[in-house]
Structure formats: structure tokens, C-alpha cells
Design an enzyme around this catalytic site. Structure first.
Site, PDB file in Angstrom:
ATOM      1  N   CYS A 116       0.760  -1.359   0.023  1.00  0.00           N
ATOM      2  CA  CYS A 116      -0.044  -0.058   0.023  1.00  0.00           C
ATOM      3  C   CYS A 116       0.781   1.365  -0.073  1.00  0.00           C
ATOM      4  O   CYS A 116       0.288   2.352  -0.404  1.00  0.00           O
ATOM      5  CB  CYS A 116      -0.997  -0.004   1.215  1.00  0.00           C
ATOM      6  SG  CYS A 116      -1.843  -1.537   1.186  1.00  0.00           S
ATOM      7  N   HIS A 257      -3.520   7.112   2.730  1.00  0.00           N
ATOM      8  CA  HIS A 257      -3.853   5.549   2.255  1.00  0.00           C
ATOM      9  C   HIS A 257      -5.436   5.419   2.898  1.00  0.00           C
ATOM     10  O   HIS A 257      -5.446   5.577   3.914  1.00  0.00           O
ATOM     11  CB  HIS A 257      -2.809   4.490   2.648  1.00  0.00           C
ATOM     12  CG  HIS A 257      -3.293   3.408   2.426  1.00  0.00           C
ATOM     13  ND1 HIS A 257      -3.972   3.047   1.233  1.00  0.00           N
ATOM     14  CD2 HIS A 257      -3.267   2.154   3.213  1.00  0.00           C
ATOM     15  CE1 HIS A 257      -4.131   1.559   1.359  1.00  0.00           C
ATOM     16  NE2 HIS A 257      -3.780   1.143   2.491  1.00  0.00           N
ATOM     17  N   ASN A 287     -10.071  -0.325   0.221  1.00  0.00           N
ATOM     18  CA  ASN A 287      -8.721  -0.072   0.169  1.00  0.00           C
ATOM     19  C   ASN A 287      -8.057  -0.684  -1.114  1.00  0.00           C
ATOM     20  O   ASN A 287      -8.231  -1.815  -1.296  1.00  0.00           O
ATOM     21  CB  ASN A 287      -8.269  -1.066   1.333  1.00  0.00           C
ATOM     22  CG  ASN A 287      -6.618  -1.153   1.426  1.00  0.00           C
ATOM     23  OD1 ASN A 287      -5.919  -0.512   0.438  1.00  0.00           O
ATOM     24  ND2 ASN A 287      -6.273  -1.427   2.487  1.00  0.00           N
TER      25      ASN A 287
HETATM   26  O1  UT7 Z   1      -3.833  -1.533   3.638  1.00  0.00           O
HETATM   27  C1  UT7 Z   1      -3.079  -1.559   5.043  1.00  0.00           C
HETATM   28  C2  UT7 Z   1      -3.552  -3.010   5.416  1.00  0.00           C
HETATM   29  N1  UT7 Z   1      -4.724  -3.198   5.980  1.00  0.00           N
HETATM   30  C3  UT7 Z   1      -5.224  -2.452   7.134  1.00  0.00           C
HETATM   31  O2  UT7 Z   1      -5.163  -1.102   7.369  1.00  0.00           O
HETATM   32  C4  UT7 Z   1      -6.532  -2.826   8.061  1.00  0.00           C
HETATM   33  C5  UT7 Z   1      -6.384  -2.453   9.332  1.00  0.00           C
HETATM   34  N2  UT7 Z   1      -7.425  -3.183  10.301  1.00  0.00           N
HETATM   35  C6  UT7 Z   1      -8.683  -3.042  10.283  1.00  0.00           C
HETATM   36  O3  UT7 Z   1      -8.922  -2.185   9.304  1.00  0.00           O
HETATM   37  C7  UT7 Z   1      -9.716  -3.767  11.249  1.00  0.00           C
HETATM   38  O4  UT7 Z   1      -8.888  -4.462  12.061  1.00  0.00           O
HETATM   39  C8  UT7 Z   1     -10.488  -4.593  10.441  1.00  0.00           C
HETATM   40  C9  UT7 Z   1     -11.529  -3.632   9.800  1.00  0.00           C
HETATM   41  C10 UT7 Z   1      -9.764  -5.623   9.648  1.00  0.00           C
HETATM   42  C11 UT7 Z   1     -11.468  -5.497  11.368  1.00  0.00           C
HETATM   43  O5  UT7 Z   1     -12.122  -4.431  12.466  1.00  0.00           O
HETATM   44  P1  UT7 Z   1     -11.893  -4.618  13.842  1.00  0.00           P
HETATM   45  O6  UT7 Z   1     -12.677  -3.521  14.633  1.00  0.00           O
HETATM   46  O7  UT7 Z   1     -10.356  -4.465  14.203  1.00  0.00           O
HETATM   47  O8  UT7 Z   1     -12.352  -6.125  14.253  1.00  0.00           O
HETATM   48  P2  UT7 Z   1     -11.927  -7.136  14.968  1.00  0.00           P
HETATM   49  O9  UT7 Z   1     -10.668  -8.017  13.996  1.00  0.00           O
HETATM   50  O10 UT7 Z   1     -11.308  -6.809  16.192  1.00  0.00           O
HETATM   51  O11 UT7 Z   1     -12.937  -8.231  15.176  1.00  0.00           O
HETATM   52  C12 UT7 Z   1     -13.902  -7.778  15.974  1.00  0.00           C
HETATM   53  C13 UT7 Z   1     -14.945  -8.810  15.670  1.00  0.00           C
HETATM   54  C14 UT7 Z   1     -14.680 -10.363  15.838  1.00  0.00           C
HETATM   55  O12 UT7 Z   1     -15.882 -11.061  16.207  1.00  0.00           O
HETATM   56  P3  UT7 Z   1     -15.557 -11.740  17.881  1.00  0.00           P
HETATM   57  O13 UT7 Z   1     -14.468 -12.428  18.035  1.00  0.00           O
HETATM   58  O14 UT7 Z   1     -15.644 -10.404  18.735  1.00  0.00           O
HETATM   59  O15 UT7 Z   1     -16.905 -12.255  17.795  1.00  0.00           O
HETATM   60  C15 UT7 Z   1     -14.715 -10.669  14.295  1.00  0.00           C
HETATM   61  O16 UT7 Z   1     -14.901 -12.017  14.063  1.00  0.00           O
HETATM   62  O17 UT7 Z   1     -15.928  -8.372  14.378  1.00  0.00           O
HETATM   63  C16 UT7 Z   1     -15.806  -9.760  13.753  1.00  0.00           C
HETATM   64  N3  UT7 Z   1     -15.601  -9.429  12.341  1.00  0.00           N
HETATM   65  C17 UT7 Z   1     -16.619  -9.298  11.719  1.00  0.00           C
HETATM   66  N4  UT7 Z   1     -18.054  -9.126  11.612  1.00  0.00           N
HETATM   67  C18 UT7 Z   1     -19.017  -8.894  10.838  1.00  0.00           C
HETATM   68  C19 UT7 Z   1     -14.562  -9.310  11.683  1.00  0.00           C
HETATM   69  N5  UT7 Z   1     -14.850  -9.041  10.280  1.00  0.00           N
HETATM   70  C20 UT7 Z   1     -16.139  -8.931  10.288  1.00  0.00           C
HETATM   71  C21 UT7 Z   1     -16.825  -8.648   9.290  1.00  0.00           C
HETATM   72  N6  UT7 Z   1     -18.343  -8.599   9.522  1.00  0.00           N
HETATM   73  N7  UT7 Z   1     -16.768  -8.198   8.043  1.00  0.00           N
END
Ligand code: UT7
Length: 330
Positions: A116, A257, A287
Site C-alpha cells: 500500500c 492511504h 482499500n
Molecule cells: O492497507 C493496509 C492493510 N490493512 C489495514 O489497514 C487494515 C487494518 N485493520 C482494520 O481495518 C480492522 O482491524 C478490520 C476492519 C480488519 C477489522 O475491524 P476490527 O474492529 O479490528 O475487528 P476485529 O478484527 O477486532 O474483530 C471484532 C469482531 C470479531 O468477532 P468476535 O471475535 O468479537 O466475536 C470478528 O470476528 O468482528 C468480527 N468480524 C466481523 N463481523 C462482521 C470481523 N470481520 C467482520 C465482518 N463482519 N466483516
């Protein structure tokens, strides 16, 4: 680092594939909702290439637009750099394919891999070719087809990524006040596996087993990347302003980004930079990795959000882990 490189971006272009994938479309395939995606990421829809369409197709379209905006022809280009993590093929480079499709002379053409941060890394390399006198006109492209390496049934990643290309044409600055005033770039390879594609390279060549284990898709530890990104985005913008001796208040526009709206908002909140002076298009494109800042730059110029003499900051981070920022006087 204070730089003072007298270059000018004389034309930009962008290409977004036609197919729009909404959050509701994804909610029919994986266990997610429009509400969750909007709240956690700010993304409402993203674009996806058509079957048979590839990164060089998007890159070439963006390049043609940038050349037209610069009032130049393909014969005028002296170097092509394509930043991408999703090349058409391992070899030849996507840049060579673009060179051929545009009908350029036998000019040098190569790809850069900084995920990225690719376009922001590429800007440093492109500018150096101009400043050193090695080339007069450089075509820099950030282009990705991330949907081709995103697991369609993995809800943590499939909601985030989209396909796009953005291009910029660089030349020596027409007046000495313009150019790259300062920049920071770096990498922390020890955290490389926070975002990676385990198979398909020399370490783990394609096999029936690797395909069955879905190891040809991107794997990401989202939470860890999030924590890194929030801090890094803030730090590189502030440090780059300090390097150039300008205040955050003097920035006309930040083009960050587009990885997560919460990352952008949180970094800008800490910087004291109001969101009116931040380019956001993540709601429409998600993204798009190396294309993200390039598309943002093109939108900013075509929407008249930057005018001659403005200070514009580009800031990116991504797999590697990598990061890069550039302060431009346009
Ligand atoms: O380009 C550079 C690379 N990437 C990034 O910059 C990504 C950076 N990270 C993020 O943007 C975020 O971490 C995400 C959007 C990927 C995830 O959001 P989060 O608020 O960090 O969620 P999390 O991974 O901590 O997950 C929280 C909960 C989990 O459920 P439990 O374990 O609390 O029951 C996940 O399984 O949300 C769940 N979850 C979802 N639920 C509904 C993860 N993805 C999804 C989804 N829909 N798509």
C-alpha cells in the site's frame, strides 16, 4: 527528511473498473452486514475487475488519462514505474506490459513492490530520476487487482479490498518553489507476516495442497495492523511537517492511504487536522493498496481541491510493514 527536490506533477489519471460490489452484495456471501462494515471501516462499496481484466489494463487506462492531462504523448515518456502487489504475472513486469500497450519507445520500465506504500515509495524513486537528470518525464502508476488475491469467503479481508489504478506524470518543476519539500519512508520486515500471501512464491510454490489450504490468498492480522497504522499515520505526517518546517495548519490537503476511515479519523484527530482538509474516498473504493493515494491525488486535482502553491501531504502504510510520506508544494 528535508528534501527540496524541484519536481512537478503535471498530469494525473485514474481508472476504476465498472463493476461495483456493495456491502449488501458481500453480506449475501459471508456472515457480515452493511452496518458492521460501514461502522468499522467506512466502506460502502468497492470496485472489482471483470473476468480476464488485469492490473496492466487499469494501469494503462490511468496512464492514458494522466498523459492527456499533461498534454503529452506516449513518445514523451522516459521511464515507467508501476507500484503493485498484484502484477499481471510474476514476469514480465506490469510496467513492461504498460510500455508495450501504450506504444512507448524502448524506455526503461519496472515494477516496485511496497504494497500500500507503493505509490508513495514510487514517488521518491521517480522524483530521483527527474532530479538527477537521468529522465525528464516519468510515468508513475499505482495499480492493483486486490480482489484477485482476496479470499471471497474470509470476512476479515474480503470486505476491505478493491481494484483500481492511479497515475501521475512527473517532470522538472517549472518554478523552484514547487516540488517535494520533505519525506519519510521506512519498513519493518520483522512484522512482514501481519499481511502476507503465504504461497505462490519461491518459498511455497503452487501445489494442490497450497491451493486447497487457501494459501494463495492474502492473510492479515487486522487488529495488529490497525494499531500500527493509527500511530504510524500520525507520526509520519507530523515528522514530515517538522522536517520541512511547516505546521499542520499550513497543509491544504492530506491524501492518506484509504485503509479504514477510523484509522484516518483517529490520526487526523491527534494531528488536529480537520477532516475538511483530508481526502476520503474509501466509502466508494475501499482499500486499493498502491492505487489508493494515486487515485486520491487524481481526485483532489480534478475536483479542484488543490491549487497551485498548496502544500499537500501524501501518507501511506501497508504490508512489509512499509510506510511513506511526502510533502509536496504543487
Ligand atoms: O492497507 C493496509 C492493510 N490493512 C489495514 O489497514 C487494515 C487494518 N485493520 C482494520 O481495518 C480492522 O482491524 C478490520 C476492519 C480488519 C477489522 O475491524 P476490527 O474492529 O479490528 O475487528 P476485529 O478484527 O477486532 O474483530 C471484532 C469482531 C470479531 O468477532 P468476535 O471475535 O468479537 O466475536 C470478528 O470476528 O468482528 C468480527 N468480524 C466481523 N463481523 C462482521 C470481523 N470481520 C467482520 C465482518 N463482519 N466483516
Amino acid at each position: 527528511m528535508k528534501l527540496g527536490w524541484p519536481i512537478e506533477i503535471i498530469g494525473t489519471g485514474a481508472c476504476l473498473p465498472e463493476q461495483v460490489v456493495t456491502n449488501d452484495d458481500l453480506a449475501r456471501l459471508v456472515d457480515t452486514t452493511d452496518e458492521w462494515i460501514v461502522q468499522r471501516t467506512g466502506i460502502r462499496e468497492r470496485r472489482r475487475v471483470a473476468p480476464g481484466e488485469a492490473t496492466s489494463d487499469l494501469a494503462t487506462r490511468a496512464a492514458r488519462q494522466a498523459l492527456e492531462a499533461a498534454n503529452l504523448a506516449h513518445e514523451d515518456i522516459d521511464l515507467i514505474i508501476v507500484a503493485t502487489a498484484t502484477p499481471d504475472h510474476f514476469l514480465p513486469s506490469t510496467a513492461c506490459l504498460v510500455q508495450s500497450t501504450l506504444g512507448c519507445r524502448w524506455i526503461p520500465a519496472f515494477d516496485m513492490s511496497a504494497a500500500c506504500s507503493g505509490f508513495a515509495y514510487g514517488l521518491v524513486v521517480a522524483a530521483q530520476h527527474v532530479v538527477s537528470g537521468l529522465c525528464r518525464t516519468v510515468l508513475l502508476i499505482g495499480a492493483e487487482c486486490l480482489t484477485t488475491i482476496t479470499d471471497p469467503i474470509e470476512r476479515g479481508t474480503c470486505i476491505l479490498f478493491g481494484d483500481a489504478a492511479g497515475a501521475a506524470v512527473l517532470r522538472p518543476a517549472s518554478d523552484a518553489s514547487r516540488g517535494i519539500l520533505a519525506g519519510r519512508w521506512g519498513a519493518d520486515g520483522a512484522r512482514g507476516r501481519l499481511i502476507w500471501m503465504p504461497a505462490g512464491g519461491s518459498r511455497e510454490p503452487a501445489s494442490v495442497e497450497s491451493i486447497a489450504a487457501r494459501r494463495h490468498y492474502m492473510h492479515m492480522q487486522g487488529r495488529e495492523v490497525y494499531k500500527f497504522a493509527v500511530t504510524q499515520m500520525h507520526d509520519i505526517v507530523r515528522q514530515t511537517c517538522d522536517d520541512a518546517g511547516v505546521s499542520i495548519d499550513e497543509l491544504a490537503l492530506l491524501i492518506p492511504h484509504q485503509s479504514n476511515l477510523r484509522i484516518i479519523e483517529s490520526a487526523c484527530d491527534k494531528l488536529g487536522l480537520p477532516m475538511e482538509r483530508v481526502l476520503v474516498n474509501i466509502d466508494r473504493y475501499g482499500n486499493t493498496s498502491a492505487a489508493s493515494v494515486a487515485v486520491g491525488l487524481h481526485e483532489a486535482r480534478s475536483e479542484g481541491r488543490v491549487k497551485s502553491g498548496d502544500l499537500v501531504m501524501l501518507a501511506a502504510f501497508g504490508a512489509g510493514l512499509t510506510w511513506a510520506s511526502t510533502l509536496l508544494r504543487v
